[in-house]
Design a protein around this motif. Structure first.
Motif, PDB file in Angstrom:
ATOM      1  N   MET A   1       0.843  -1.194   0.000  1.00 47.43           N
ATOM      2  CA  MET A   1       0.000   0.000   0.000  1.00 47.43           C
ATOM      3  C   MET A   1       0.876   1.242   0.000  1.00 47.43           C
ATOM      4  O   MET A   1       1.779   1.386   0.835  1.00 47.43           O
ATOM      5  N   ASP A   2       0.620   2.118  -0.933  1.00 47.50           N
ATOM      6  CA  ASP A   2       1.354   3.378  -1.037  1.00 47.50           C
ATOM      7  C   ASP A   2       0.677   4.430  -0.160  1.00 47.50           C
ATOM      8  O   ASP A   2      -0.503   4.713  -0.321  1.00 47.50           O
ATOM      9  N   VAL A   3       1.442   4.980   0.773  1.00 44.82           N
ATOM     10  CA  VAL A   3       0.910   6.031   1.643  1.00 44.82           C
ATOM     11  C   VAL A   3       1.013   7.361   0.906  1.00 44.82           C
ATOM     12  O   VAL A   3       2.105   7.733   0.456  1.00 44.82           O
ATOM     13  N   PRO A   4      -0.075   8.089   0.735  1.00 45.46           N
ATOM     14  CA  PRO A   4      -0.015   9.366   0.007  1.00 45.46           C
ATOM     15  C   PRO A   4       0.952  10.346   0.662  1.00 45.46           C
ATOM     16  O   PRO A   4       1.280  10.239   1.844  1.00 45.46           O
ATOM     17  N   THR A   5       1.426  11.297  -0.129  1.00 39.94           N
ATOM     18  CA  THR A   5       2.371  12.295   0.362  1.00 39.94           C
ATOM     19  C   THR A   5       1.746  13.110   1.488  1.00 39.94           C
ATOM     20  O   THR A   5       0.631  13.619   1.364  1.00 39.94           O
ATOM     21  N   GLN A   6       2.505  13.234   2.585  1.00 38.49           N
ATOM     22  CA  GLN A   6       2.025  13.937   3.765  1.00 38.49           C
ATOM     23  C   GLN A   6       2.901  15.167   4.019  1.00 38.49           C
ATOM     24  O   GLN A   6       4.122  15.121   3.861  1.00 38.49           O
TER      25      GLN A   6
ATOM     26  N   ASN B   1       6.456  10.696   1.676  1.00 35.88           N
ATOM     27  CA  ASN B   1       5.568   9.586   1.335  1.00 35.88           C
ATOM     28  C   ASN B   1       6.288   8.273   1.624  1.00 35.88           C
ATOM     29  O   ASN B   1       7.518   8.230   1.717  1.00 35.88           O
ATOM     30  N   ALA B   2       5.503   7.219   1.791  1.00 36.38           N
ATOM     31  CA  ALA B   2       6.059   5.927   2.202  1.00 36.38           C
ATOM     32  C   ALA B   2       5.236   4.805   1.593  1.00 36.38           C
ATOM     33  O   ALA B   2       4.220   5.031   0.928  1.00 36.38           O
ATOM     34  N   VAL B   3       5.685   3.583   1.841  1.00 35.35           N
ATOM     35  CA  VAL B   3       4.978   2.387   1.392  1.00 35.35           C
ATOM     36  C   VAL B   3       5.001   1.381   2.541  1.00 35.35           C
ATOM     37  O   VAL B   3       6.008   1.265   3.253  1.00 35.35           O
ATOM     38  N   ILE B   4       3.878   0.700   2.758  1.00 42.60           N
ATOM     39  CA  ILE B   4       3.784  -0.278   3.836  1.00 42.60           C
ATOM     40  C   ILE B   4       3.420  -1.639   3.248  1.00 42.60           C
ATOM     41  O   ILE B   4       2.728  -1.736   2.235  1.00 42.60           O
TER      42      ILE B   4
ATOM     43  N   THR C   1      -1.636   8.938   9.512  1.00 43.04           N
ATOM     44  CA  THR C   1      -1.534   9.668  10.775  1.00 43.04           C
ATOM     45  C   THR C   1      -0.282   9.279  11.551  1.00 43.04           C
ATOM     46  O   THR C   1       0.374  10.128  12.174  1.00 43.04           O
ATOM     47  N   THR C   2       0.068   8.010  11.531  1.00 42.43           N
ATOM     48  CA  THR C   2       1.277   7.566  12.238  1.00 42.43           C
ATOM     49  C   THR C   2       2.529   8.152  11.603  1.00 42.43           C
ATOM     50  O   THR C   2       3.466   8.545  12.308  1.00 42.43           O
ATOM     51  N   LEU C   3       2.554   8.219  10.281  1.00 36.35           N
ATOM     52  CA  LEU C   3       3.702   8.801   9.583  1.00 36.35           C
ATOM     53  C   LEU C   3       3.897  10.259   9.985  1.00 36.35           C
ATOM     54  O   LEU C   3       5.023  10.690  10.272  1.00 36.35           O
ATOM     55  N   ARG C   4       2.823  11.027  10.041  1.00 32.89           N
ATOM     56  CA  ARG C   4       2.940  12.438  10.429  1.00 32.89           C
ATOM     57  C   ARG C   4       3.365  12.588  11.887  1.00 32.89           C
ATOM     58  O   ARG C   4       4.220  13.416  12.211  1.00 32.89           O
ATOM     59  N   SER C   5       2.786  11.799  12.768  1.00 36.66           N
ATOM     60  CA  SER C   5       3.090  11.952  14.197  1.00 36.66           C
ATOM     61  C   SER C   5       4.515  11.535  14.536  1.00 36.66           C
ATOM     62  O   SER C   5       5.191  12.187  15.332  1.00 36.66           O
ATOM     63  N   VAL C   6       4.995  10.462  13.923  1.00 32.74           N
ATOM     64  CA  VAL C   6       6.349   9.981  14.230  1.00 32.74           C
ATOM     65  C   VAL C   6       7.403  10.922  13.662  1.00 32.74           C
ATOM     66  O   VAL C   6       8.354  11.317  14.354  1.00 32.74           O
ATOM     67  N   LEU C   7       7.258  11.315  12.395  1.00 32.49           N
ATOM     68  CA  LEU C   7       8.260  12.199  11.793  1.00 32.49           C
ATOM     69  C   LEU C   7       8.242  13.579  12.411  1.00 32.49           C
ATOM     70  O   LEU C   7       9.268  14.268  12.432  1.00 32.49           O
TER      71      LEU C   7
ATOM     72  N   ILE D   1      10.160   4.539   4.059  1.00 34.28           N
ATOM     73  CA  ILE D   1       9.999   5.935   3.650  1.00 34.28           C
ATOM     74  C   ILE D   1      10.677   6.107   2.293  1.00 34.28           C
ATOM     75  O   ILE D   1      11.882   5.873   2.156  1.00 34.28           O
ATOM     76  N   LYS D   2       9.927   6.521   1.286  1.00 37.70           N
ATOM     77  CA  LYS D   2      10.461   6.591  -0.077  1.00 37.70           C
ATOM     78  C   LYS D   2      11.130   7.930  -0.364  1.00 37.70           C
ATOM     79  O   LYS D   2      12.269   7.970  -0.829  1.00 37.70           O
ATOM     80  N   HIS D   3      10.432   9.036  -0.092  1.00 39.63           N
ATOM     81  CA  HIS D   3      10.962  10.346  -0.456  1.00 39.63           C
ATOM     82  C   HIS D   3      10.731  11.332   0.679  1.00 39.63           C
ATOM     83  O   HIS D   3       9.695  11.292   1.350  1.00 39.63           O
TER      84      HIS D   3
END
Length: 265
Positions: A72-77, A90-93, A120-126, A165-167
């Motif tokens: 699953m591709d996580v949209p750019t945050q 953005n990332a992929v899980i 939400t986890t990607l935003r909170s952790v980074l 994390i891709k980019h």
């Protein structure tokens, strides 16, 4: 009679059609990577599959669940780091369903729920880390995000195996600032290395001077070696330093002419 025969044939045709529909809805074939969550009169009955599965029409219902790994591709945050730098990440899980019962009963749509939780986890952790950590320690961030997602999706019967994390995209202003910072860091390292080389060279020169001072003739040999090196370069002019010790006797005679013995008649 013809009408009765026609009605009889129509009845048998409708009956055969009904039987085929019932058989088609009764027998289900599940592939090796699929499981069927069966409900009986609205209540959970069991998880069936793979292979041939019999479902009683109008009494039982079955929901198919795919057990393969989902990419699953996580949209750019848009993320603001701890040092107040705005970045786009953005990332992929990678995850899969390990408990089909929980994936169907405990959550309405486990794919959508996992996607939203990953964002939400990607935003909170980074947001808890600085920009340098995002750029240099991606493996650590991937591990932290995967651990959080895996713990929160455990009640949904989902196992998160990996997060990447891709980019990490920066605006032009931050790119120029980072370039200037890197250039300043390289300049600082060059100056430190140069100063360290000068200190080591001075220490070696002191050791060499102490060694030459132990033997006066050693400095003369060093002069001759230097002269040989200069002559090999085919220079038209050679400046050779002459030790004052060699001329000390001549200078003493010139300064004290009375000490010269008189000639006999």
């Amino acid at each position: 009679m013809e009408t009765l025969a026609y009605n009889t044939n129509l009845f048998f045709a409708a009956l055969m059609f009904f039987i085929l529909v019932v058989l088609f809805s009764t027998f289900k074939i599940l592939r090796e990577y699929e499981r069927g969550v069966v409900f009986m009169l609205g209540r959970f009955y069991k998880v069936k599959g793979p292979g041939l599965v019999i479902v009683i029409p109008l009494v039982q219902q079955m929901v198919r669940v795919d057990l393969r790994t989902v990419v699953m591709d996580v949209p750019t945050q848009d993320v603001i780091s701890r040092d107040n730098v705005s970045v786009r990440v953005n990332a992929v899980i990678y995850f899969r369903v390990i408990d089909a019962q929980k994936a169907i009963i405990n959550v309405e749509d486990y794919l959508q729920a996992t996607s939203q939780l990953a964002q939400t986890t990607l935003r909170s952790v980074l947001g808890q880390h600085e920009l340098d950590e995002m750029l240099a320690n991606r493996e650590m961030l991937n591990t932290d995000i995967r651990a959080i997602l895996d713990s929160r999706t455990d009640s949904w019967g989902i196992k998160v195996s990996n997060v990447e994390i891709k980019h990490v995209d920066l605006n032009e202003t931050m790119v120029r600032a980072i370039a200037r910072q890197a250039e300043a860091e390289r300049t600082r390292r060059a100056k430190v290395i140069h100063a360290s080389g000068e200190m080591e060279a001075s220490a070696k020169l002191v050791e060499a001077a102490e060694t030459l001072a132990k033997e006066p003739n050693a400095i003369l040999l060093r002069y001759l070696q230097t002269l040989t090196e200069i002559a090999s370069e085919k220079n038209s002019t050679i400046l050779f330093p002459l030790p004052m010790d060699l001329l000390s006797g001549v200078l003493n005679k010139e300064q004290n002419p009375q000490s010269t013995p008189a000639k006999k008649p």
